[in-house]
Write a protein that holds these residues in place. Structure first.
Motif, mmCIF file in Angstrom:
data_model
loop_
_atom_site.group_PDB
_atom_site.id
_atom_site.type_symbol
_atom_site.label_atom_id
_atom_site.label_comp_id
_atom_site.label_asym_id
_atom_site.label_seq_id
_atom_site.Cartn_x
_atom_site.Cartn_y
_atom_site.Cartn_z
ATOM 1 N N SER A 74 32.111 53.873 37.064
ATOM 2 C CA SER A 74 32.483 54.919 38.175
ATOM 3 C C SER A 74 33.606 54.426 38.826
ATOM 4 O O SER A 74 34.119 55.431 39.739
ATOM 5 C CB SER A 74 30.950 54.917 39.039
ATOM 6 N N SER A 75 33.963 53.290 38.859
ATOM 7 C CA SER A 75 35.165 52.794 39.945
ATOM 8 C C SER A 75 36.015 51.987 38.947
ATOM 9 O O SER A 75 35.383 51.085 38.234
ATOM 10 C CB SER A 75 34.620 52.045 41.116
ATOM 11 N N PHE A 76 37.203 52.033 39.282
ATOM 12 C CA PHE A 76 38.200 51.441 38.721
ATOM 13 C C PHE A 76 39.229 50.422 39.605
ATOM 14 O O PHE A 76 39.817 51.115 40.419
ATOM 15 C CB PHE A 76 39.057 52.074 37.582
ATOM 16 N N PHE A 77 38.871 49.085 39.720
ATOM 17 C CA PHE A 77 39.755 48.494 40.669
ATOM 18 C C PHE A 77 41.042 47.836 39.840
ATOM 19 O O PHE A 77 40.961 47.238 38.802
ATOM 20 C CB PHE A 77 38.870 47.121 41.181
ATOM 21 N N ALA A 78 41.982 48.025 40.726
ATOM 22 C CA ALA A 78 43.485 47.624 39.966
ATOM 23 C C ALA A 78 44.262 47.049 41.377
ATOM 24 O O ALA A 78 44.182 47.507 42.302
ATOM 25 C CB ALA A 78 43.834 48.999 39.205
ATOM 26 N N PRO A 79 45.228 46.110 40.514
ATOM 27 C CA PRO A 79 45.074 45.485 39.484
ATOM 28 C C PRO A 79 43.994 44.704 39.392
ATOM 29 O O PRO A 79 43.069 44.248 40.245
ATOM 30 C CB PRO A 79 46.317 44.710 39.485
ATOM 31 N N LYS A 80 43.695 44.018 37.985
ATOM 32 C CA LYS A 80 42.582 43.251 37.793
ATOM 33 C C LYS A 80 42.940 41.872 37.457
ATOM 34 O O LYS A 80 43.899 41.466 37.079
ATOM 35 C CB LYS A 80 41.675 43.699 36.525
ATOM 36 N N PRO A 81 42.008 40.811 37.909
ATOM 37 C CA PRO A 81 42.235 39.440 37.327
ATOM 38 C C PRO A 81 42.245 39.434 35.866
ATOM 39 O O PRO A 81 41.451 40.252 35.155
ATOM 40 C CB PRO A 81 41.037 38.632 37.977
ATOM 41 N N ARG A 82 43.049 38.377 35.333
ATOM 42 C CA ARG A 82 42.984 38.516 33.720
ATOM 43 C C ARG A 82 42.178 37.459 33.116
ATOM 44 O O ARG A 82 41.715 36.486 33.846
ATOM 45 C CB ARG A 82 44.483 37.933 33.487
ATOM 46 N N SER A 83 41.821 37.507 31.937
ATOM 47 C CA SER A 83 40.995 36.454 31.189
ATOM 48 C C SER A 83 42.001 35.522 30.566
ATOM 49 O O SER A 83 43.265 35.977 30.287
ATOM 50 C CB SER A 83 40.358 37.500 29.782
ATOM 51 N N GLY A 84 41.490 34.459 30.407
ATOM 52 C CA GLY A 84 42.222 33.342 29.821
ATOM 53 C C GLY A 84 43.069 32.371 30.826
ATOM 54 O O GLY A 84 43.829 31.556 30.531
ATOM 55 N N VAL A 85 42.743 32.665 32.076
ATOM 56 C CA VAL A 85 43.368 31.886 33.035
ATOM 57 C C VAL A 85 42.520 30.642 33.297
ATOM 58 O O VAL A 85 42.858 29.485 33.215
ATOM 59 C CB VAL A 85 43.629 32.598 34.321
ATOM 60 N N PHE A 86 41.147 30.789 33.686
ATOM 61 C CA PHE A 86 40.340 29.721 33.811
ATOM 62 C C PHE A 86 39.182 29.738 32.504
ATOM 63 O O PHE A 86 39.341 30.619 31.789
ATOM 64 C CB PHE A 86 39.112 30.083 34.855
ATOM 65 N N LEU A 87 38.740 28.443 32.513
ATOM 66 C CA LEU A 87 37.469 28.253 31.278
ATOM 67 C C LEU A 87 36.300 27.602 32.001
ATOM 68 O O LEU A 87 36.746 26.409 32.577
ATOM 69 C CB LEU A 87 38.148 27.551 30.456
ATOM 70 N N ARG A 88 35.264 28.197 31.953
ATOM 71 C CA ARG A 88 34.092 27.560 32.482
ATOM 72 C C ARG A 88 33.399 27.114 31.161
ATOM 73 O O ARG A 88 32.689 28.289 30.404
ATOM 74 C CB ARG A 88 33.308 28.450 33.474
ATOM 75 N N VAL A 89 33.101 25.939 30.920
ATOM 76 C CA VAL A 89 32.413 25.354 29.781
ATOM 77 C C VAL A 89 30.790 25.402 29.869
ATOM 78 O O VAL A 89 30.382 24.901 30.893
ATOM 79 C CB VAL A 89 33.005 24.085 29.221
#
Length: 438
Positions: free
Chosen positions: A411-426
């Motif tokens: 229903s909503s699109f927030f832009a710009p968006k945070p990217r994937s591949g920056v942080f890693l939680r194990v």
């Protein structure tokens, strides 16, 4: 399969939200022992936002770059043959892709529990968020509030992925009501500490800071006793809840990765609808059916048709643009007054025969940033009717969440968006079973 509330247990909306996990005095936003992509790997690993790309664009990216984090998070749509690939196949491919990144040492552990700040500079302004973990049980006790339904099959895939791959890199985006105290502590860190990572393009610049230990407690305390609102990542939120429900004794699943932005810094775009009419009729027949349900007038162009106020929807059908005035709201809840819900209740269901909440509902979603030309091209290619919507505000989203209401998906699109591949939680299982949990 129909969709249940965004954080319901798998398979429907009547199951308990959480079956345990978390302590009574845990912080709302907490540091974690995370990993950051190495600067020299950032260009290869960090991937564009999933919803900004079509399935074909994602397939092209995956094939061209085996180190893009999108190889870890691919869905059925990103593989030739679509549904012929099982969840297990996708998870196995994701685990292999993450193993490839770990063996290449593309990520480096921070070495201590830490918070991070994530800033996006763009043409509309600047937004700076706090990256940490939040309690999964917060979705049940009111500390974290949602506003969208989810599709169960997508949430189930993400649950299987979380458990099988054993890591997450896409923080659930959330917002909190802005306060001077919060903005002051964020400014103090970003103005006195050098950024660990910078990347992006001419249109959006991304920066990441590791919050010093001396500043961690002040950041945590400014966010305690607050209410968080999910802005992007309802399916990831549902997956976190389902994973904990199935494994209540796993402490790594008691919290999930999130980034929290002050609400006054956010910008909302519309999420347009591309709908496949379920009735066999001509273009003239569709226009006639729409006209019987709402006021429809011809428009000269996309620019003329695109809505400039609530209650008006731009309609694209077979090469022509029109304006549609939505009927009055069907109820008195905050969600009933939103254009996405008014369109669902008065047009998509009654006129086109679509259940937008159903699995494979024949409704495609297109962010406003994709543009009118892309909408027209996709509608022409798929024989669909395009509906261009006016965006809602962040405060309208909060009002729906505060009432416990649920909008349709996307229903909503927030832009710009945070990217994937920056942080890693194990998580410490699957591809990360040999690593300490974050």
């Amino acid at each position: 399969m129909t969709s249940g509330p965004a954080v319901a247990g798998g398979g429907g909306g009547d199951e308990p939200l959480v079956a345990g996990g978390g302590g009574g005095d845990e912080p709302l936003v907490a540091p974690f022992s995370g990993w950051l992509v190495r600067p020299d790997w950032a260009g290869r690993v960090i991937s564009r936002a999933y919803d900004n790309l079509s399935p074909q664009q994602r397939r092209t990216l995956i094939e061209a770059n085996p180190y893009s984090y999108m190889n870890v998070t691919r869905s059925q749509d990103d593989r030739p043959g679509g549904d012929h690939h099982s969840y297990e196949d996708l998870v196995a491919e994701g685990a292999a892709a993450l193993t490839r990144l770990l063996e290449a040492q593309a990520f480096a552990p921070t070495g201590r529990p830490a918070l991070y700040l994530y800033r996006l500079d763009h043409e509309q302004g600047t937004q700076t968020g706090v990256v940490g973990t939040v309690p999964v049980r917060g979705f049940a006790d009111g500390r974290i509030r949602i506003h969208e339904n989810v599709h169960d099959e997508r949430a189930d895939l993400l649950t299987t992925h979380l458990l099988g791959v054993g890591a997450t890199s896409s923080p659930v985006a959330m917002t909190v009501r802005s306060s001077t105290e919060l903005e002051e502590v964020l400014f103090e860190v970003t103005s006195t500490v050098a950024a660990d990572l910078e990347f992006g393009s001419e249109t959006v610049r991304h920066q990441v800071w590791t919050v010093p230990e001396s500043h961690t407690r002040p950041v945590v305390e400014t966010l305690d006793d607050r209410v968080l609102y999910v802005t992007d990542g309802h399916h990831r939120s549902a997956a976190a809840v389902r994973a904990l429900t199935g494994h209540p004794g796993n402490p790594a699943l008691a919290r999930t990765l999130a980034v929290v932005f002050p609400d006054e810094q956010l910008h909302v775009q519309a999420f347009h609808r591309l709908a496949l009419d379920q009735h066999p009729r001509s273009t003239a027949g569709r226009l006639d059916a729409l006209s019987r349900a709402a006021e429809v007038t011809p428009a000269c162009s996309a620019a003329d048709a695109y809505p400039r106020a609530r209650g008006i929807v731009g309609v694209y059908i077979a090469g022509s643009w029109h304006k549609l005035g939505l009927p009055p709201p069907a109820g008195h809840r905050a969600v009933d007054h939103l254009d996405v819900e008014r369109l669902r209740q008065s047009i998509l269901g009654p006129v086109l025969g679509l259940d937008e909440l159903a699995h494979r509902s024949a409704v495609e979603y297109l962010p406003e940033s994709a543009g009118a030309q892309e909408m027209a091209a996709r509608c022409d290619a798929g024989g669909k009717v395009g509906f261009a919507l006016h965006p809602m505000t962040v405060r309208e989203l909060m009002a729906v969440a505060d009432e416990g209401g649920l909008m349709p998906p996307k229903s909503s699109f927030f832009a710009p968006k945070p990217r994937s591949g920056v942080f890693l939680r194990v998580i410490g299982q699957g591809a990360t079973a040999h690593l300490p949990r974050s």
